[in-house]
Design a protein around this motif. Structure first.
Motif, PDB file in Angstrom:
ATOM      1  N   ILE A  54     -21.678  57.675  75.897  1.00  0.00           N
ATOM      2  CA  ILE A  54     -21.968  58.235  77.144  1.00  0.00           C
ATOM      3  C   ILE A  54     -20.671  58.970  77.544  1.00  0.00           C
ATOM      4  CG2 ILE A  54     -22.236  57.888  79.596  1.00  0.00           C
ATOM      5  CD1 ILE A  54     -24.609  56.809  77.926  1.00  0.00           C
ATOM      6  N   LEU A  55     -20.863  60.324  77.993  1.00  0.00           N
ATOM      7  CA  LEU A  55     -19.930  61.125  78.510  1.00  0.00           C
ATOM      8  C   LEU A  55     -19.177  60.836  79.821  1.00  0.00           C
ATOM      9  CD1 LEU A  55     -18.351  63.750  78.200  1.00  0.00           C
ATOM     10  CD2 LEU A  55     -20.186  65.011  79.336  1.00  0.00           C
ATOM     11  N   ARG A  56     -17.975  60.674  79.941  1.00  0.00           N
ATOM     12  CA  ARG A  56     -17.151  60.154  80.933  1.00  0.00           C
ATOM     13  C   ARG A  56     -16.140  61.065  81.526  1.00  0.00           C
ATOM     14  NH1 ARG A  56     -19.801  55.894  79.676  1.00  0.00           N
ATOM     15  NH2 ARG A  56     -20.337  54.131  80.974  1.00  0.00           N
ATOM     16  N   VAL A  57     -15.649  60.970  82.569  1.00  0.00           N
ATOM     17  CA  VAL A  57     -14.417  61.911  83.144  1.00  0.00           C
ATOM     18  C   VAL A  57     -13.503  60.782  83.400  1.00  0.00           C
ATOM     19  CG1 VAL A  57     -13.567  63.258  84.748  1.00  0.00           C
ATOM     20  CG2 VAL A  57     -15.697  63.628  83.912  1.00  0.00           C
ATOM     21  N   LEU A  58     -12.158  61.167  83.114  1.00  0.00           N
ATOM     22  CA  LEU A  58     -10.977  59.970  83.326  1.00  0.00           C
ATOM     23  C   LEU A  58      -9.695  60.764  83.846  1.00  0.00           C
ATOM     24  CD1 LEU A  58      -9.842  57.395  82.705  1.00  0.00           C
ATOM     25  CD2 LEU A  58      -9.067  58.077  80.576  1.00  0.00           C
ATOM     26  N   PHE A  59      -9.363  60.364  84.905  1.00  0.00           N
ATOM     27  CA  PHE A  59      -8.167  60.763  85.518  1.00  0.00           C
ATOM     28  C   PHE A  59      -7.010  60.146  84.990  1.00  0.00           C
ATOM     29  CE2 PHE A  59      -4.664  60.139  88.637  1.00  0.00           C
ATOM     30  CZ  PHE A  59      -3.937  61.408  88.818  1.00  0.00           C
ATOM     31  N   PHE A  60      -5.939  60.463  84.010  1.00  0.00           N
ATOM     32  CA  PHE A  60      -4.844  59.672  83.607  1.00  0.00           C
ATOM     33  C   PHE A  60      -3.667  60.495  83.557  1.00  0.00           C
ATOM     34  CE2 PHE A  60      -2.407  58.541  79.836  1.00  0.00           C
ATOM     35  CZ  PHE A  60      -1.935  57.252  80.408  1.00  0.00           C
ATOM     36  N   LEU A  61      -2.566  60.372  84.198  1.00  0.00           N
ATOM     37  CA  LEU A  61      -1.634  61.177  84.241  1.00  0.00           C
ATOM     38  C   LEU A  61      -0.526  60.792  83.182  1.00  0.00           C
ATOM     39  CD1 LEU A  61       0.147  63.224  85.810  1.00  0.00           C
ATOM     40  CD2 LEU A  61       1.179  61.528  87.194  1.00  0.00           C
ATOM     41  N   GLY A  62      -0.468  59.442  83.060  1.00  0.00           N
ATOM     42  CA  GLY A  62       0.194  59.205  81.905  1.00  0.00           C
ATOM     43  C   GLY A  62       1.651  59.545  81.765  1.00  0.00           C
ATOM     44  N   ASP A  63       2.125  59.611  80.260  1.00  0.00           N
ATOM     45  CA  ASP A  63       3.434  60.445  80.246  1.00  0.00           C
ATOM     46  C   ASP A  63       3.438  61.870  79.917  1.00  0.00           C
ATOM     47  OD1 ASP A  63       4.581  57.836  80.285  1.00  0.00           O
ATOM     48  OD2 ASP A  63       4.097  57.308  78.267  1.00  0.00           O
TER      49      ASP A  63
END
Length: 183
Positions: free
Chosen positions: A137-146
């Motif tokens: 399934i196609l998803r959207v993710l918010f991740f600031l990370g490094d």
């Protein structure tokens, strides 16, 4: 079951973009569409990003980004900007962006904050990554990370000094992203 209640309740939307969201996916608790929906395709999978907000009695707003996927059967909240953060910001633009180097795709949101009306504005952006989950399934993710690139996300328009932000428009942000991601 909860989603079916949300979809079948009368909605409180108004505005010209109402026709672009299927009636069964209109949310009753939001009183604004912050940006027209964006249809995206990534590696043969399709989805739609919905940008919804509420304006509260004190004038502050929230922003919630939902992602509709799996042949319009699955809805996930991808991002939320709370009222204390969004109160003085304006969503200038949201768009799909493909990294030419990696082939990865993202949804970018460009924000403008008024520091001093007609004198000083700041701009920043947020990146939402598109990815295919193990379930296909196609998803959207918010991740600031490094990511050092994303930590440099503010620039200023200062009309008293003629200092201008290089990404104060969608076109400017695309040019900025192309330059930064090609390094």
């Amino acid at each position: 079951m909860l989603l079916s209640l949300i979809f079948t309740m009368p909605n409180a939307y108004s505005g010209e973009h109402l026709d672009s969201i299927p009636e069964e996916y209109q949310f009753p608790k939001y009183n604004n569409i912050a940006h027209p929906p964006i249809n995206v395709e990534y590696k043969g999978h399709k989805g739609t990003a919905l940008f919804l907000s509420n304006t509260f009695e004190d004038g502050k707003r929230n922003l919630e980004v939902y992602f509709l996927t799996n042949n319009n059967k699955e809805l996930n909240k991808a991002y939320e900007l709370y009222t204390y953060q969004y109160g003085n910001q304006e969503l200038v633009s949201a768009f799909e962006y493909a990294d030419k180097k990696t082939g990865d795709k993202y949804i970018y949101m460009l924000f403008k904050s008024t520091i001093t009306p007609n004198k000083l504005y700041s701009y920043n952006f947020t990146e939402l990554s598109l990815f295919i989950e193990e379930d296909g399934i196609l998803r959207v993710l918010f991740f600031l990370g490094d990511n050092e690139f994303l930590s440099k996300t503010t620039c200023i328009d200062d009309f008293e000094t003629d200092r201008r932000c290089e990404f104060s428009t969608k076109e400017g942000l695309i040019k900025y992203l192309n330059k930064e991601k090609s390094r």
